[in-house]
Design an enzyme around this catalytic site. Sequence first.
Site, short mmCIF file in Angstrom:
data_model
loop_
_atom_site.label_atom_id
_atom_site.label_comp_id
_atom_site.label_asym_id
_atom_site.label_seq_id
_atom_site.Cartn_x
_atom_site.Cartn_y
_atom_site.Cartn_z
N CYS B 51 3.58 23.82 4.43
CA CYS B 51 3.45 22.40 4.08
C CYS B 51 2.64 22.20 2.81
O CYS B 51 2.68 21.15 2.20
CB CYS B 51 2.90 21.60 5.25
SG CYS B 51 1.43 22.31 5.95
N HIS B 100 -2.53 35.84 -8.12
CA HIS B 100 -2.16 34.64 -7.37
C HIS B 100 -1.71 35.02 -5.96
O HIS B 100 -2.16 34.46 -4.97
CB HIS B 100 -1.05 33.89 -8.11
CG HIS B 100 -0.56 32.68 -7.37
ND1 HIS B 100 -1.23 31.47 -7.40
CD2 HIS B 100 0.51 32.49 -6.56
CE1 HIS B 100 -0.59 30.59 -6.65
NE2 HIS B 100 0.47 31.19 -6.12
#
Lengths: 276, 423
Positions: B51, B100
């Site tokens: 989400c 990342h």
Amino acid sequence: MINVLFFEITVGLYAGGTLAYLGYLITSYPKAAWVGRLLLGGGFIVHCAALVLRYIEAGHVPVTSLHESLSFFACLLVGSFLLLRLYYAVEIMGAFVAPFALLLVIWAAVLPKEIIPLPALLKSWWLPIHVTFAFVGEAVFALACCAGVIYLIQERLLKSKRAAGLSRRLPSLEVLDEINYHALTIGFLLLTIGIVTGAAWAERAWGAYWRWDPKQNWSLATWLLYAILLHQRLAINWRGKKAAVMAIVGFGSVLFTFLGVNLLLHGPHTYAEWLR
Amino acid sequence: MKEIILVGLNYRTAPVEIREKIAFPEETLTHYLKALKGLSSLTEGLILSTCNRVEIYAATDTPEVGVEEIKGFLSVQHQLPLPAFEETLYVLKGEELVRHCFRVASSLDSMVVGEPQILGQIKEAYRMAHATKATSTLLNKLLPRAFSVAKRVRTETSIGNRAVSVSFVAVELAKRIFAHLEGREVLIIGAGEMCELAAQYLVREGVSTILVSNRTWERAVALAERFKGEAIPFSELGRALLRADIVITSTDAPNFVINKDMVVDILKRRKNHPLFFIDIAVPRDVDPQVNSIDNIYLYDIDDLQEVAAANIKGRQQEASRAEGIVAAAVEQFCRWYQSLEVIPTIIALKEKMERIRQKEVDKMLVSFPNLSARERQAMEDLSKTIVNKILHNPITLLKKANENADGEPYVDTVKKLFSVETE
């Protein structure tokens, strides 16, 4: 004197274990606890080997000099901590037990290490039985004392709302109190057996169960102190802080019986007396 | 040489209105993975969709084309024109991408830093991509590395287990008073959102019974029903305090609901068993003097907030330690990636030199057909020695550069100088 070499290796391993555990206390880096456990466990094995070698060399349980007694006690202390760890997730107690054990062996290391022969009169199977029970009991009380100290620190931190730092790393109060309770009952049982077998041995050796020598008197006082604590716990529900303080006071009495009597007072338990 | 590219968006770059449109539902992820794999420029692919973020990892020989294809893929699959969301996308490559990826897996890039769910989500994303055979050499190295970095961060720093919300701090403290929470009884006096949240956390930790007391009986019953607990009449509070181990109070009473004498009396009757008061009412419900009694612990809302604030500070310190772990792992991964190229370059270089040497020696032998076997051998040996001596320095340099993780410029230089190609 290969046992002395083994003993010296033990001192080194305990020192390493102490550093690692203190590092764990400060950084909470799990690897540090792992290293501490490894070094302390390794130290324990070498220490046992040293004691067995000395036993073989001397022909009796190595508790006839202060060096031997301190070393034997330290070994039992570490052993009972390693055992405790199997039942409770209290790795952090290593940061308290390891330095204590280290202190004991360092003290033992600076004392004369020659083997003192045991007088024929005292050669008996009662010696290992009496001494082992008494010493294991005292080692268990030492654990109760450590748990008590940690309890007081944790309780202080929680009461004063400083719950974000050190407190996170210490065990819960309930676990510490449980250790206090179990160590107390087990230690009391062992000490009782130790005193009774001591009396039986005295009867064999000297013809009297109780001679009111300082060691015996102080042992009795210590035993009474723990009897009271146990009673308070069981009958009027003393727990937590009071029990922790009592465990520390009780161990103070153990220490005096163990060391103070030998160093300050005289009697058949003082090692030098045996030489006469 | 293949490289990994990443096209994605997250809670920082895209508002929820866009994130929900770009998200891939888990049930149909396999279908999307197959479509992604179908893109001509990509050789590997993985879709991470939560989400808070949607990220597509891919391996390609042609990064620029790959990025455009992935953007097009997002647009087509979600039937959304690219300009509607293109500026929320970020594109990462090389070292930046590796960092990342490791930070995401270690929950350093999360909205709530240290939250544990993301690792499970990224593991699931990899599992599905792997099962669809959408991953190969590069992603099969990157993702498992990311998991082990995340594991190290979790075990070597305490970033994950610091409570930063008031309700969770209450649970954390309860666990430091009681060895475990299973089978404990919790008493809620009053009502309120924070009260319920704390109770919810406690239920998750295994507390057995929730007792609810309220001046309004109906409200007590309603709340008790929600937790499958027990409603207690307000007049029987004393009896409830005998049973409970943790008490959460949040009434709107103007005075103390629980005072010191009451607690002293109850403690005696509960045989000194510890009692933990969590007072989140303002004005307070529990007399602060209660905290001075042995075996009684009282935290009010300010105390809890202070602990939470200290935990946030601690978490930031832990985060910088975690970044150190990530940085080391990134360097290691980049070295591995370069070694993929250094070794083939060395081999290609050696092969090329050997071909040249062989060709020239052969030519020479044709021109001098009367040479004795010994002389032919001498010519072979001489040419080999010359080639080896010339190659010695460049190869040593390449190998050393490989170990020091700065091999890339040398690889390029060697390739250009000797015009060798690697596959």
